[in-house]
Design a protein around this motif. Structure first.
Motif, PDB file in Angstrom:
ATOM      1  N   ALA A 151       0.831  -1.201   0.000  1.00 47.96           N
ATOM      2  CA  ALA A 151       0.000   0.000   0.000  1.00 47.96           C
ATOM      3  C   ALA A 151       0.866   1.252   0.000  1.00 47.96           C
ATOM      4  CB  ALA A 151      -0.916  -0.004   1.227  1.00 47.96           C
ATOM      5  N   LEU A 152       1.911   1.239   0.796  1.00 43.50           N
ATOM      6  CA  LEU A 152       2.797   2.400   0.847  1.00 43.50           C
ATOM      7  C   LEU A 152       3.462   2.630  -0.502  1.00 43.50           C
ATOM      8  CD1 LEU A 152       4.096   4.618   2.604  1.00 43.50           C
ATOM      9  CD2 LEU A 152       5.991   3.052   2.988  1.00 43.50           C
TER      10      LEU A 152
ATOM     11  N   TRP B 111       0.966   4.166  -2.795  1.00 41.37           N
ATOM     12  CA  TRP B 111       0.665   5.530  -2.342  1.00 41.37           C
ATOM     13  C   TRP B 111       1.752   6.512  -2.778  1.00 41.37           C
ATOM     14  CZ3 TRP B 111      -3.156   8.432  -1.057  1.00 41.37           C
ATOM     15  CH2 TRP B 111      -3.017   9.538  -0.229  1.00 41.37           C
ATOM     16  N   LEU B 112       3.009   6.069  -2.682  1.00 46.48           N
ATOM     17  CA  LEU B 112       4.106   6.974  -3.010  1.00 46.48           C
ATOM     18  C   LEU B 112       4.621   6.788  -4.438  1.00 46.48           C
ATOM     19  CD1 LEU B 112       6.191   7.014   0.311  1.00 46.48           C
ATOM     20  CD2 LEU B 112       4.515   8.678  -0.498  1.00 46.48           C
ATOM     21  N   LEU B 113       3.898   6.006  -5.232  1.00 55.78           N
ATOM     22  CA  LEU B 113       4.364   5.699  -6.583  1.00 55.78           C
ATOM     23  C   LEU B 113       4.706   6.935  -7.420  1.00 55.78           C
ATOM     24  CD1 LEU B 113       5.014   3.266  -8.303  1.00 55.78           C
ATOM     25  CD2 LEU B 113       2.679   3.255  -9.148  1.00 55.78           C
ATOM     26  N   PRO B 114       3.837   7.960  -7.439  1.00 56.52           N
ATOM     27  CA  PRO B 114       4.193   9.137  -8.243  1.00 56.52           C
ATOM     28  C   PRO B 114       5.505   9.771  -7.775  1.00 56.52           C
ATOM     29  CG  PRO B 114       1.893   9.262  -7.540  1.00 56.52           C
ATOM     30  CD  PRO B 114       2.511   8.109  -6.817  1.00 56.52           C
ATOM     31  N   LEU B 115       5.700   9.789  -6.446  1.00 56.15           N
ATOM     32  CA  LEU B 115       6.916  10.385  -5.904  1.00 56.15           C
ATOM     33  C   LEU B 115       8.138   9.547  -6.255  1.00 56.15           C
ATOM     34  CD1 LEU B 115       7.879  12.696  -4.047  1.00 56.15           C
ATOM     35  CD2 LEU B 115       7.726  11.092  -2.165  1.00 56.15           C
TER      36      LEU B 115
ATOM     37  N   GLY C 244       8.393   7.630  -8.766  1.00 50.99           N
ATOM     38  CA  GLY C 244       8.611   7.803 -10.198  1.00 50.99           C
ATOM     39  C   GLY C 244       9.467   9.018 -10.483  1.00 50.99           C
ATOM     40  N   ILE C 245       9.128  10.124  -9.824  1.00 57.32           N
ATOM     41  CA  ILE C 245       9.870  11.357 -10.106  1.00 57.32           C
ATOM     42  C   ILE C 245      11.291  11.250  -9.543  1.00 57.32           C
ATOM     43  CG2 ILE C 245       9.448  12.912  -8.135  1.00 57.32           C
ATOM     44  CD1 ILE C 245       8.339  14.209 -11.338  1.00 57.32           C
TER      45      ILE C 245
ATOM     46  N   PHE D 166      -6.831   1.962   8.627  1.00 58.74           N
ATOM     47  CA  PHE D 166      -5.894   0.951   8.147  1.00 58.74           C
ATOM     48  C   PHE D 166      -4.576   1.018   8.924  1.00 58.74           C
ATOM     49  CE2 PHE D 166      -2.514  -0.043   4.911  1.00 58.74           C
ATOM     50  CZ  PHE D 166      -2.705  -1.409   4.911  1.00 58.74           C
TER      51      PHE D 166
ATOM     52  N   TYR E 212       5.617   4.153   8.840  1.00 57.21           N
ATOM     53  CA  TYR E 212       4.579   4.056   7.817  1.00 57.21           C
ATOM     54  C   TYR E 212       3.650   5.263   7.862  1.00 57.21           C
ATOM     55  CZ  TYR E 212       5.562  -0.605   6.097  1.00 57.21           C
ATOM     56  OH  TYR E 212       6.137  -1.670   5.473  1.00 57.21           O
TER      57      TYR E 212
ATOM     58  N   PHE F 148       3.089   7.893   4.874  1.00 55.35           N
ATOM     59  CA  PHE F 148       1.773   8.126   4.276  1.00 55.35           C
ATOM     60  C   PHE F 148       1.404   9.608   4.332  1.00 55.35           C
ATOM     61  CE2 PHE F 148       0.899   3.635   4.026  1.00 55.35           C
ATOM     62  CZ  PHE F 148      -0.063   3.552   3.034  1.00 55.35           C
TER      63      PHE F 148
ATOM     64  N   PRO G  54       3.007  13.254   1.425  1.00 49.48           N
ATOM     65  CA  PRO G  54       2.562  14.153   0.350  1.00 49.48           C
ATOM     66  C   PRO G  54       2.075  15.511   0.841  1.00 49.48           C
ATOM     67  CG  PRO G  54       1.683  11.969  -0.003  1.00 49.48           C
ATOM     68  CD  PRO G  54       2.356  11.955   1.343  1.00 49.48           C
TER      69      PRO G  54
ATOM     70  N   ILE H 191       4.970  16.594 -10.047  1.00 46.46           N
ATOM     71  CA  ILE H 191       4.970  15.132  -9.975  1.00 46.46           C
ATOM     72  C   ILE H 191       3.825  14.567 -10.815  1.00 46.46           C
ATOM     73  CG2 ILE H 191       4.543  13.159  -8.453  1.00 46.46           C
ATOM     74  CD1 ILE H 191       6.017  14.646  -6.248  1.00 46.46           C
ATOM     75  N   PHE H 192       2.641  15.154 -10.665  1.00 48.28           N
ATOM     76  CA  PHE H 192       1.504  14.621 -11.400  1.00 48.28           C
ATOM     77  C   PHE H 192       1.525  15.020 -12.875  1.00 48.28           C
ATOM     78  CE2 PHE H 192       0.002  13.224  -7.378  1.00 48.28           C
ATOM     79  CZ  PHE H 192      -0.842  12.171  -7.665  1.00 48.28           C
TER      80      PHE H 192
ATOM     81  N   TRP I 147       4.142  14.890 -14.573  1.00 47.11           N
ATOM     82  CA  TRP I 147       4.944  13.793 -15.096  1.00 47.11           C
ATOM     83  C   TRP I 147       4.123  12.501 -15.142  1.00 47.11           C
ATOM     84  CZ3 TRP I 147       6.017   9.352 -12.319  1.00 47.11           C
ATOM     85  CH2 TRP I 147       6.873   8.451 -12.958  1.00 47.11           C
ATOM     86  N   PHE I 148       3.363  12.273 -14.079  1.00 47.48           N
ATOM     87  CA  PHE I 148       2.547  11.062 -13.966  1.00 47.48           C
ATOM     88  C   PHE I 148       1.568  10.951 -15.142  1.00 47.48           C
ATOM     89  CE2 PHE I 148      -1.103   8.796 -11.915  1.00 47.48           C
ATOM     90  CZ  PHE I 148      -0.442   7.631 -11.561  1.00 47.48           C
TER      91      PHE I 148
ATOM     92  N   LEU J  45       3.559   7.812 -16.264  1.00 52.45           N
ATOM     93  CA  LEU J  45       3.234   6.482 -15.759  1.00 52.45           C
ATOM     94  C   LEU J  45       1.805   6.076 -16.120  1.00 52.45           C
ATOM     95  CD1 LEU J  45       4.366   4.162 -14.164  1.00 52.45           C
ATOM     96  CD2 LEU J  45       3.729   5.325 -12.059  1.00 52.45           C
TER      97      LEU J  45
ATOM     98  N   TRP K 199      -4.353  13.751  -3.279  1.00 48.39           N
ATOM     99  CA  TRP K 199      -3.201  13.024  -2.714  1.00 48.39           C
ATOM    100  C   TRP K 199      -2.739  13.664  -1.393  1.00 48.39           C
ATOM    101  CZ3 TRP K 199       2.501  13.337  -4.213  1.00 48.39           C
ATOM    102  CH2 TRP K 199       3.171  12.149  -3.910  1.00 48.39           C
TER     103      TRP K 199
END
Lengths: 283, 295
Positions: free
Chosen positions: A24-25, A28-32, A34-35, B94, B105, B109, B112, B123-124, B126-127, B134, B166
């Motif tokens: 999950a983490l 959640w941090l995938l875009p970050l 990626g950059i 969660f 964790y 989380f 952002p 970032i987005f 680029w996304f 991506l 986000w």
């Protein structure tokens, strides 16, 4: 505790939780991530369409170096500090004084003033923009760090006064009352009794205001133009236009811009969250 | 909270403590609001002569399709942004465990929220970017159709809102984690004895105790949605063809950008945005006032 602590569940659920957590983490941090990955990729990889594969070689040093050599980002970072630090100090002074007055004294307009600070804190920036920019031009403060600092101090004082006032109100009143009975004057009470007690609030607000101001984009954009004044947020938005397709550089610049507040957060996490979650627990 | 018998104050002292804050706040916040309302009745390019035009700027707004696009997008922002509240609660539930490493964790989380919207926007960007982004690649791989979200008039606003959610979800999550921390465990145990489980426990026992957190989460999310500006400026500059504008960005274009010289018109847009926000600000103040009275 809610939900039920995972230790009390079956081992299947326990293991499942521990497996899902990192996944999950990661998502959640995938875009970050990626950059971050893009920022260490050689430009040739991007040209060749290697966007997600393993970088053909580690170009982190090159990319981050060329961000500094090919742009004014060094100045922008310095400019951001020049605006952020005085704002933090100024805001804390103003709001501690005001919060003390609103928490301790009963006078007729107390609540009205308090709610003006609260309400002002929520107005949209756009309704302030034209007059504030004109005022700054008239005072010769347009496109100077001082101009930005003055506005930021004023605006942040709203939120910080709310915070300080509530914090001081929750202090044990006996301390202040007994000092008064002893005949200690109000400034001494403020300085010797209240100020040491509000240190946690000062710490919390310092980190929060630092982050808010460092991350400010709107005022940075409309109140500054020159390389020697522009804060980093306004600076890198320009770079995005200049470096259109050079994503490895934009990515590196983004990471650089994000670092100071991130470092601040990890160093002062407890205070940061205490400030942010004010009022989230009492009804 | 205790409000003790406070001594009748020496009348001048509180004002001396308040003076600097009131001075700054009046000059830079209170007075500019009044000035902007005045400017909204003017025809003014920012430099030349000011002409009083009454409500003309507002009438022009009503005939301006860009105004309706912006307003519509503001409503979409507001509604979708509120998803951050339940989503933040879900993430908080969660993560509200005490397994090894959970503190790290939680911090990650929350991450952002700490970085600036400018960086989130980059970032987005680029996304979503065509070719190297991506998301288009994932979509291409799944469905064979790469979509460049930010180039589609019908999708662009949703794409930007997703970017905004986000950090906002992270914010709501931290509010709820703090709230969950201070929940009365006796009530939970009592609920367990009454056979409340899972969702019914959440609904009838936990959520009522989380009300202060929910209130703040809703307030900051509504204000955040209406204030949205940075992401739009960074990701699309209001485009394509002005389709991702909101009132705050529309105002910026009219009065503050390089080519924006319509001060009166921009001020009118700002006043409309302010009026919308005032509804929410008033609700917030009324509730805070009720709390003060009960205190």
């Amino acid at each position: 505790m809610f939900p039920t602590p995972i230790e009390n569940s079956s081992s299947l659920i326990r293991i499942g939780y521990k497996v899902i957590l990192p996944i999950a983490l990661f998502l959640w941090l995938l875009p970050l991530l990626g950059i971050a990955f893009t920022s260490i990729r050689p430009a040739a990889d991007l040209d060749a369409g290697n966007y997600f594969g393993w970088p053909s070689n580690f170009a982190g040093v090159e990319n981050y170096t060329s961000v500094f050599t090919r742009s004014n980002i060094g100045y922008y970072i310095l400019n951001s500090f020049k605006v952020t630090i005085p704002t933090v100090i100024g805001t804390l002074i103003l709001s501690t004084l005001a919060g003390y007055a609103l928490a301790i004294y009963n006078f007729r307009s107390n609540l009205i003033i308090f709610f003006l600070f609260v309400a002002g804190n929520f107005v949209p920036f756009q309704i302030l923009a034209i007059p504030v920019r004109d005022l700054s031009i008239d005072m010769g403060l347009y496109d100077t760090s001082i101009g930005l600092i003055m506005f930021h101090i004023a605006f942040q004082t709203g939120f910080c006064t709310l915070f300080m006032r509530n914090f001081i109100k929750a202090l044990p009143v006996v301390l202040i009352e007994s000092a008064r009975v002893e005949g200690v004057n109000d400034w001494k009470i403020f300085y010797y009794i209240v100020l040491p007690l509000v240190r946690p609030a000062i710490a919390a607000l310092a980190v929060l205001v630092f982050t808010f101001i460092w991350n400010d984009f709107f005022w940075a954009t409309i109140m500054s133009q020159s390389v020697s004044v522009r804060p980093i947020t306004a600076g890198i938005s320009e770079l995005k236009g200049q470096w259109k397709a050079a994503w490895e550089l934009i990515a590196a610049a983004s990471i650089i811009a994000a670092l100071p507040p991130v470092a601040m957060f990890f160093m002062m996490q407890k205070h940061f969250i205490a400030g942010l979650t004010l009022g989230a627990t009492k009804g | 909270m205790s409000t003790p018998n406070r001594r009748p104050p020496p009348s001048l002292t509180p004002w001396l403590f308040l003076a600097p804050a009131i001075l700054f706040f009046s000059v830079y916040v209170i007075y500019p609001v009044i000035q902007s309302v005045m400017i909204s009745f003017l025809d003014w390019d920012g430099l030349g002569e000011k002409t009083w035009v009454g409500f003309e700027n507002y009438r022009d707004l009503l005939d301006d399709p860009s105004f309706y696009t912006s307003l519509k997008n503001n409503v979409i922002w507001l509604l979708l942004y509120l998803a951050a509240v339940p989503a933040g609660l879900a993430v908080a539930l969660f993560l509200n465990q005490s397994v090894f490493g959970i503190r790290l964790y939680k911090s990650l989380f929350f991450f952002p929220f700490v970085i600036s919207n400018v960086v989130v926007g980059l970032i987005f960007s680029w996304f979503y970017a065509p070719n190297l982004g991506l998301l288009p690649n994932i979509l291409d791989w799944l469905f064979g159709t790469p979509i460049a979200v930010l180039a589609e008039e019908d999708l662009v606003t949703y794409g930007i809102i997703a970017a905004g959610l986000w950090p906002q979800i992270a914010y709501c999550m931290i509010l709820y984690l703090t709230g969950l921390n201070s929940i009365n465990s006796e009530l939970i145990e009592a609920g367990r004895l009454d056979n409340a489980k899972g969702f019914s426990m959440l609904w009838y026992v936990v959520l009522p105790q989380l009300r202060p957190a929910t209130f703040i989460a809703v307030v900051v999310t509504v204000i955040g949605a209406l204030r949205s500006f940075d992401l739009i400026a960074i990701m699309t500059s209001g485009g394509p063809y002005g389709s991702s504008r909101v009132l705050s960005y529309f105002m910026f274009e009219q009065s503050l950008s390089e080519y924006g010289t319509a001060m009166g018109y921009g001020a009118a847009i700002a006043v409309v945005l302010f009026a919308i926000m005032l509804v929410f600000i008033s609700l917030f103040i009324v509730r805070m006032l009720a709390q003060e009275r009960n205190a």
